[in-house]
Design an enzyme around this catalytic site. Structure first.
Site, short mmCIF file in Angstrom:
data_model
loop_
_atom_site.label_atom_id
_atom_site.label_comp_id
_atom_site.label_asym_id
_atom_site.label_seq_id
_atom_site.Cartn_x
_atom_site.Cartn_y
_atom_site.Cartn_z
N SER A 256 0.85 -1.10 -0.10
CA SER A 256 0.02 -0.05 -0.18
C SER A 256 0.83 1.11 0.01
CB SER A 256 -0.89 0.25 1.21
OG SER A 256 -0.13 0.12 2.43
N LYS A 257 0.09 2.34 -0.20
CA LYS A 257 0.73 3.58 -0.32
C LYS A 257 1.96 3.89 0.77
CE LYS A 257 -0.84 6.25 -3.84
NZ LYS A 257 -2.38 6.31 -3.95
N ARG A 258 1.86 3.29 2.03
CA ARG A 258 2.78 3.67 3.22
C ARG A 258 4.07 2.92 2.82
NH1 ARG A 258 2.43 -0.27 7.80
NH2 ARG A 258 0.94 -1.82 7.06
N GLY A 260 5.22 3.03 -0.35
CA GLY A 260 5.99 3.52 -1.41
C GLY A 260 4.83 3.79 -2.26
#
Ligand code: GLU
Length: 485
Positions: A256-258, A260
Site C-alpha cells: 500500500s501507499k505507506r 511507497g
C-alpha cells in the site's frame, strides 16, 4: 481439440493502475504471447459508482507505455465486441432467463425491507440470503410478475455436495456447496452483477485463460457452477498471489501507499523506467527456469510459462527495482539515456546553454533513478557556497599549501587555450601534472572543486570544465583562488 489461447485483461476504470493490476495484465499478455495467442482488453465499467473521468485513458496509456499491445479491444475492435461491458449490458438477461428455464436460477421478489430485516437475524447478520423465493409456486411467480413486482435473478446453488476445480497456481480447491450463496446474477434494473457478467463475457469472448488476483479464488466455484449450468468449457484459471510490502518492523503486509508508490504512473514519476518496472514486475511471482534476471519484453514472451508462477505472496522490493532500473539505464545508448534524462537535466540547468548529451554521459553510469539527477548536477547552473576545506584531500595529496599553486597553474594553462574540448583539456591537465612532477589527482582535485564547489560530482574535472565552457570555468577558478588566498 485445444483452443487457440485467448487471454483478457479486464480492468475496472478506477483511474489508477496498481502494480498488482499491471502484473495481471503482463501475465495475461505473456501467457497469450508465449503460446501464439490473443490478448484482449475488456473494460469492466458496469460499476458506475466507481466510474472516474479519464480513467479509461489511464488504462490505454499504461498498456502503451508498458509495451503491452492488445490484439482486440474497445479502441481497435475485434470479432468479439463490444469490448466495454456497459455496451454489452443487454446481452446478459437472456442468459439468466435460460438458467431459470433449466432450474439453475430463480427470480427473487424479496423487498429491500425484507432483506434488511434479514440482517437483524443472527444467521444473516453477516449477509447472505435465506432462499425465500427459491421454491415459490409457479402461480405465485406469475402473480408477482403480473403485478410488476421488481425482482432480481439469483443463482440456485446446489444444497449439498462440493465443487472442486484446479487452479494452475493454487492447485486443487474444493468448496462445500452449502457454503455458496444464491448470489444475484441480474439486478432489479435488468443489468448483471459483476459475478455474472464476467462469466458470460469470458465465455462469449472465447477466453481460455483467466488470470486474476487470488481475491477471486473463493468466487470461482460459483462461476464454475454457471459454466456447468450452461454446458460451457471452464477456462484455465491462473490466480495470482498478493503483492506485499515490507514494513519497518520487518513484517510484511499488503502493498500500500505507506510502503511507497504503488501505481505505475507514480513509479514513473519516481524516476523508474517503464521497461525496468515491467521486468521487475514479471519476476514478482514468476520464476524463470534459469536464474536470468534481465529480460526484455520480447524475451519474456519466449520464456514465460504458467508453471513458473508461485503461490506464495511476492514482496515488492523498491531497492531491487532500483537495481533493475540502474541496469536498464547502463544498458541504454547515451542518446537514449539523454532522452529519458532530459526533463530532469533541464530541471537543474534551466535555460543555460550546456550540452545535455555531455551531461547525460557523465550521469549515466551512476544514476539508478532519474529523479536523482537534478540534485547531483545543480552546480552547473549555480555554484553552491562551499568551504575552502574541500580543497584538502588526502588521496589526491592536496592541502592548503599546494592547492592554490595547482589551481593557479591550471588556470594559467587553460586561460591560454584556443580550443576548448574534452581531449585538449585532458591532455593539458595531464601534461601539467607531469611538468610539475605531481599525481594527476593533485592537479585535478583543486580544479574540480573550484568549478563545482562539491566534493562529489558526476564526472571529473575534465568533463565538468568541458561542459561549463571556458568563460564560466575561468570565472569559477578565479573565485576559487580568491577563496584560497
Ligand atoms: N474488473 C475486475 C477487476 O478490476 C477484473 C477481475 C477479473 O479479471 O476477472 O478487479
Amino acid at each position: 481439440m485445444t483452443r487457440k489461447v485467448r487471454t483478457r485483461y479486464a480492468p475496472s476504470p478506477t483511474g489508477f493502475m496498481h502494480v498488482g493490476n499491471l502484473r495481471t495484465a503482463l501475465y495475461e499478455y505473456l501467457i497469450a504471447k508465449s503460446q501464439g495467442g490473443t490478448f484482449v482488453l475488456r473494460i469492466e465499467d458496469t460499476d458506475q459508482e466507481r466510474y472516474v473521468d479519464g480513467a479509461v485513458d489511464v488504462i490505454y496509456n499504461t498498456l502503451k507505455t508498458a509495451g503491452l499491445k492488445h490484439d482486440e479491444g474497445p479502441d481497435i475492435g475485434g470479432d468479439y465486441g463490444p469490448y466495454v461491458q456497459s455496451e454489452r449490458k443487454d446481452m446478459y438477461l437472456p442468459f439468466a432467463e435460460k438458467l431459470i428455464e433449466n432450474g439453475k436460477a430463480y427470480r427473487c421478489f424479496c423487498s429491500k425491507e425484507r432483506l434488511e430485516a434479514l440482517r437483524n437475524t443472527e444467521e444473516f447478520a453477516q449477509g447472505g440470503y435465506d432462499r425465500h423465493c427459491r421454491d415459490l409456486p409457479q402461480e405465485e411467480i406469475d402473480k408477482l410478475l403480473a403485478e410488476g413486482v421488481p425482482y432480481v435473478i439469483r443463482q440456485k446453488m446446489p444444497l449439498d455436495g462440493e465443487t472442486t476445480f484446479t487452479d494452475s497456481v493454487f492447485g486443487e480447491i474444493t468448496a462445500p456447496n452449502s457454503e455458496l450463496q444464491d448470489q444475484i446474477l441480474i439486478k432489479t434494473d435488468g443489468y448483471p452483477t459483476y459475478n455474472f457478467a464476467n462469466v458470460i463475457d469470458d465465455h462469449t469472448m472465447g477466453i481460455t485463460h483467466v488470470v486474476r488476483g487470488n481475491e477471486y479464488l473463493s468466487s470461482t466455484p460459483k462461476y464454475n457452477l454457471l459454466y456447468e449450468a450452461f454446458g460451457w468449457e471452464i477456462p484455465t484459471y491462473v490466480h495470482l498471489p498478493l503483492i506485499m510490502g515490507q514494513n519497518d518492523d520487518g513484517t510484511t503486509s499488503k502493498l500500500s501507499k505507506r510502503h511507497g508508490s504503488t501505481g505505475f504512473e507514480d513509479l514513473i514519476k519516481d524516476g523508474f523506467l517503464p521497461q525496468a518496472i515491467i521486468n521487475y514486475i514479471a519476476l514478482l511471482g514468476w520464476c524463470p527456469k534459469d536464474n536470468q534476471e534481465i529480460f526484455t519484453l520480447a524475451e519474456l514472451e519466449k520464456a514465460f510459462s504458467i508453471d513458473g508462477i508461485s503461490k506464495s505472496p511476492a514482496v515488492f522490493d523498491y531497492n531491487k527495482l532500483e537495481w533493475f532500473n540502474g541496469e536498464y539505464i547502463k544498458a541504454m545508448s547515451v542518446q537514449e539515456f539523454e532522452q529519458a534524462a532530459r526533463p530532469y537535466i533541464l530541471q537543474a540547468i534551466g535555460n543555460k546553454p550546456f550540452d545535455t548529451l555531455k551531461i547525460a554521459a557523465i550521469l549515466q553510469q551512476r544514476t539508478t533513478k532519474l529523479t536523482q539527477i537534478p540534485a547531483v548536477i545543480d552546480f552547473f547552473a549555480q555554484q553552491p557556497e562551499y568551504s575552502k576545506d574541500l580543497f584538502v584531500n588526502k588521496k589526491s595529496k592536496t592541502n592548503f599549501e599546494n592547492a592554490p599553486i595547482m589551481l593557479k597553474a591550471v588556470y594559467d594553462e587553460l586561460s591560454v587555450l584556443e580550443q576548448w574540448n574534452h581531449d585538449i583539456l585532458h591532455d593539458t591537465l595531464i601534461n601539467l601534472a607531469v611538468k610539475l612532477g605531481v599525481k594527476n589527482g593533485t592537479v585535478m582535485w583543486p580544479a574540480r572543486i573550484a568549478v563545482s564547489g562539491k566534493a562529489v560530482t558526476p564526472g571529473g574535472a575534465v568533463e565538468i570544465l568541458d561542459i561549463l565552457g571556458k568563460k564560466e570555468s575561468l570565472k569559477r577558478m578565479e573565485q576559487g583562488l580568491q577563496k584560497l588566498s
